[in-house]
Write an enzyme that holds these catalytic residues in place. Structure first.
Site, PDB file in Angstrom:
ATOM      1  N   ARG A 284       8.043 -45.534 -19.858  1.00  0.00           N
ATOM      2  CA  ARG A 284       6.978 -46.339 -19.270  1.00  0.00           C
ATOM      3  C   ARG A 284       5.624 -45.873 -19.812  1.00  0.00           C
ATOM      4  NH1 ARG A 284       5.741 -45.206 -14.924  1.00  0.00           N
ATOM      5  NH2 ARG A 284       6.911 -43.280 -14.689  1.00  0.00           N
TER       6      ARG A 284
ATOM      7  N   LYS B  60      11.009 -50.813 -12.780  1.00  0.00           N
ATOM      8  CA  LYS B  60       9.975 -50.125 -12.012  1.00  0.00           C
ATOM      9  C   LYS B  60       8.886 -51.079 -11.548  1.00  0.00           C
ATOM     10  CE  LYS B  60      11.723 -46.027 -11.872  1.00  0.00           C
ATOM     11  NZ  LYS B  60      12.342 -45.567 -10.598  1.00  0.00           N
TER      12      LYS B  60
ATOM     13  N   HIS C 217      11.726 -43.429  -3.273  1.00  0.00           N
ATOM     14  CA  HIS C 217      12.230 -43.101  -4.604  1.00  0.00           C
ATOM     15  C   HIS C 217      13.236 -41.962  -4.431  1.00  0.00           C
ATOM     16  CE1 HIS C 217      11.398 -41.558  -8.948  1.00  0.00           C
ATOM     17  NE2 HIS C 217      12.321 -42.493  -8.944  1.00  0.00           N
TER      18      HIS C 217
ATOM     19  N   SER D  64      12.095 -35.261 -11.915  1.00  0.00           N
ATOM     20  CA  SER D  64      12.985 -34.999 -13.045  1.00  0.00           C
ATOM     21  C   SER D  64      13.253 -33.505 -13.195  1.00  0.00           C
ATOM     22  CB  SER D  64      12.335 -35.538 -14.323  1.00  0.00           C
ATOM     23  OG  SER D  64      13.150 -35.315 -15.435  1.00  0.00           O
TER      24      SER D  64
ATOM     25  N   LYS E 147      18.522 -34.191  -8.795  1.00  0.00           N
ATOM     26  CA  LYS E 147      18.739 -35.314  -7.852  1.00  0.00           C
ATOM     27  C   LYS E 147      20.026 -36.075  -8.158  1.00  0.00           C
ATOM     28  CE  LYS E 147      15.799 -38.769  -8.203  1.00  0.00           C
ATOM     29  NZ  LYS E 147      16.041 -40.212  -8.344  1.00  0.00           N
ATOM     30  N   THR E 148      20.207 -36.451  -9.432  1.00  0.00           N
ATOM     31  CA  THR E 148      21.405 -37.224  -9.811  1.00  0.00           C
ATOM     32  C   THR E 148      22.660 -36.379  -9.659  1.00  0.00           C
ATOM     33  OG1 THR E 148      20.102 -38.532 -11.369  1.00  0.00           O
ATOM     34  CG2 THR E 148      22.482 -38.556 -11.657  1.00  0.00           C
TER      35      THR E 148
ATOM     36  N   ASP F 229      18.508 -44.321  -7.075  1.00  0.00           N
ATOM     37  CA  ASP F 229      17.082 -44.232  -7.397  1.00  0.00           C
ATOM     38  C   ASP F 229      16.124 -44.864  -6.387  1.00  0.00           C
ATOM     39  OD1 ASP F 229      15.215 -43.252  -9.360  1.00  0.00           O
ATOM     40  OD2 ASP F 229      14.828 -45.326  -9.944  1.00  0.00           O
TER      41      ASP F 229
ATOM     42  N   ARG G 209      18.782 -43.145 -22.293  1.00  0.00           N
ATOM     43  CA  ARG G 209      19.273 -43.618 -20.992  1.00  0.00           C
ATOM     44  C   ARG G 209      20.450 -44.560 -21.134  1.00  0.00           C
ATOM     45  NH1 ARG G 209      16.217 -42.923 -16.269  1.00  0.00           N
ATOM     46  NH2 ARG G 209      14.286 -41.792 -16.608  1.00  0.00           N
TER      47      ARG G 209
END
Length: 542
Positions: free
Chosen positions: A61, A202, A222, A240, A244-245, A259, A326
């Site tokens: 982004r 986003k 988020h 990041s 989290k994932t 997410d 990604r």
């Protein structure tokens, strides 16, 4: 396969100002979109059947080129600044006309979709894409109407995305040739000059972050979310690199989403905004992330990756294009995904931080005040060596663990979290440090993943409900004195440091950084939020 500028397709486009196109491909299937992308030279297939595509100049982004139209409806409600950069309404209209003219002789791909897995909170979407693979991305990431459903709806929000269209900054009011502009009055997002597909995802997240708290008394978050076999919901916030994932992917729990979620009023619970996952794949392996690995198959997309030479096998260690490689795939590509992606009121909330200073306890419990303060702080740390000239850890603060996606002031979201905790007194909020122990980066060591998993499991299973807690002298959080399957000596971070005085100084320094970061919010935050601040004087007077 519905193609050509048919009446049905053009009727959908009229409200967007589009009355002409070379060809319109409406709601193509994934197989048809893959075929189109290959025919157009937009990508190639990997040996697992996924479509590999490049995003071009932009591999992420571009926050400085994200704008919000400032008009009567947004002037007083949006949190203006370098996150939400104001854009002139007339300039938006001018760009819109130019984009429509640009697309007039193009083949375009149109998709009807929606965001919000709970029927009472659905946002009907219409997306117009210049690229077939972008339309496939939207099929994967947004929620898909049931087969045969009538989608000739008037959309609640629309996206026009044309990577080949570039703005003229001197004329159009943009910073440079690329842009992503949200217009809440026109209910439209314009994206141009960038092929990074995440701008669409986003963009809609930003829309929901504005509309849901503003109009539906729903907290937009988020975070990732999963649910246990007993129906207990857990949500995970983290920037990041905090895990989290990894930590939300639990084979014993159903994945609600990875997410973006909304927390509804009363006892209605939470719902996923999306219909897919957009996961980082740098250094991906089947051993580390088996669910993601197995989801990369036909219908999935991999972005900015490269093949092992002479093969069509993706080399996930290859960073030659970007570290932000990604994959995008529908959520049902994950075996334990919950569909529809809704779950009950969260029982446990985890704030994940990778504290490279080695100061934050590996797990601690937060009361309402500390929960709101740490939510607004959104802390983690970069380690030394990640950037030229960085010789010691650096703090990273992102309000509500997603500052760049917040159209409203962060206090709005923090106060809503506090209200949720009042309404649901049994919810537990935990601060989990997946970072360093025994010293800062370079001296201490990274917390073992097995210990972090054991701490989270203990919290989820209620095994910390009856243990003794001790208040941290600086941060004021409650630290358990014992956790099943975790060495007791690591629970108090000060105990793990050989030099206790060095710990005290480092902890005081980090506390000062928290306080300094919070200064920009202090005039807006209520007394209860401010009470969650670390006590810097606690060390000074020790």
């Amino acid at each position: 396969m519905e193609t050509s500028a048919s009446t049905a397709a053009m009727n959908r486009l009229q409200p967007l100002g589009i009355s002409q196109a070379k060809e319109v491909c409406l709601n193509l299937t994934p197989a048809e979109l893959v075929e189109e992308a290959l025919k157009n030279g937009e990508g190639t297939l990997t040996d697992t059947g996924a479509l590999m595509a490049d995003t071009g100049k932009f591999t992420g982004r571009s926050p400085k080129d994200r704008f919000v139209v400032k008009d009567e409806s947004t002037a007083e409600s949006v949190w203006w600044g370098d996150i939400n950069i104001p854009f002139d309404a007339q300039k938006f209209d001018q760009l819109h006309v130019k984009m429509v003219a640009y697309l007039a002789d193009k083949k375009i791909y149109v998709r009807d979709a929606y965001a919000g897995a709970h029927p009472d909170y659905q946002l009907k979407l219409r997306v117009v894409n210049e690229l077939a693979w972008h339309n496939l991305f939207c099929y994967n990431m947004f929620l898909r109407p049931e087969q045969g459903a009538d989608t000739s709806w008037t959309p609640d929000f629309s996206i026009i995305c044309a990577p080949g269209f570039e703005a003229d900054p001197a004329v159009d009011g943009t910073r440079q040739s690329n842009f992503a502009i949200l217009n809440f009055s026109k209910k439209m997002i314009l994206i141009g000059g960038t092929g990074y597909a995440g701008e669409m995802k986003k963009g809609i997240f930003g829309v929901l972050n504005y509309l849901l708290p503003h109009e539906k008394n729903t907290l937009a978050m988020h975070c990732s979310a999963n649910v246990g076999q007993e129906g207990d919901t857990a949500i995970f916030f983290g920037l990041s690199g905090t895990g989290k994932t990894t930590l939300s992917a639990d084979p014993n729990r159903g994945l609600v989403g990875d997410d973006e979620h909304g927390w509804m009023p009363g006892n209605a619970g939470i719902f996923n905004f999306e219909g897919g996952c957009y996961a980082k794949v740098i250094d991906l392996s089947r051993e580390k992330e088996p669910e993601i690995w197995d989801a990369i198959k036909f219908g999935s997309i991999v972005e900015n990756t490269r093949f092992i030479p002479g093969t069509h096998t993706v080399d996930y260690a290859n960073k030659s294009v970007t570290e932000n490689t990604r994959t995008a795939y529908p959520i049902h590509y994950i075996n334990n995904a919950v569909e529809p992606s809704v779950a009950g009121v969260p029982k446990n909330i985890f704030f994940l931080t990778a504290d490279a200073f080695g100061v934050i306890p590996p797990i601690s419990k937060l009361d309402k005040s500390h929960a709101m303060y740490h939510f607004m702080s959104g802390y983690t740390a970069k380690v030394a060596g990640t950037e030229v000239g960085v010789t010691e850890p650096q703090t990273t603060f992102s309000a509500c663990f997603g500052q760049v996606f917040l159209p409203l002031h962060p206090t709005k979201y923090a106060e809503m979290l506090g209200q949720k905790m009042e309404e649901h007194p049994n919810v537990n909020v935990w601060l989990v440090n997946t970072g360093w122990s025994g010293g800062s980066y370079g001296v201490g060591s990274r917390m073992k993943l097995s210990y972090t998993r054991a701490m989270i499991t203990a919290a989820l299973n209620g095994e910390l409900n009856d243990v003794e807690f001790v208040k941290h002298p600086i941060f004021g959080v409650e630290v358990p004195t014992s956790v099943p399957n975790v060495p007791t000596e690591i629970l108090d971070p000060r105990n793990t440091w050989a030099d206790k005085e060095a710990y005290d100084k480092t902890a005081a320094s980090l506390a000062e950084k928290f306080v300094a970061n919070f200064q920009k919010f202090a005039d807006f935050a209520n007394e209860e939020i401010l009470a969650g601040a670390p006590k810097v004087e606690a060390v000074a007077n020790a």
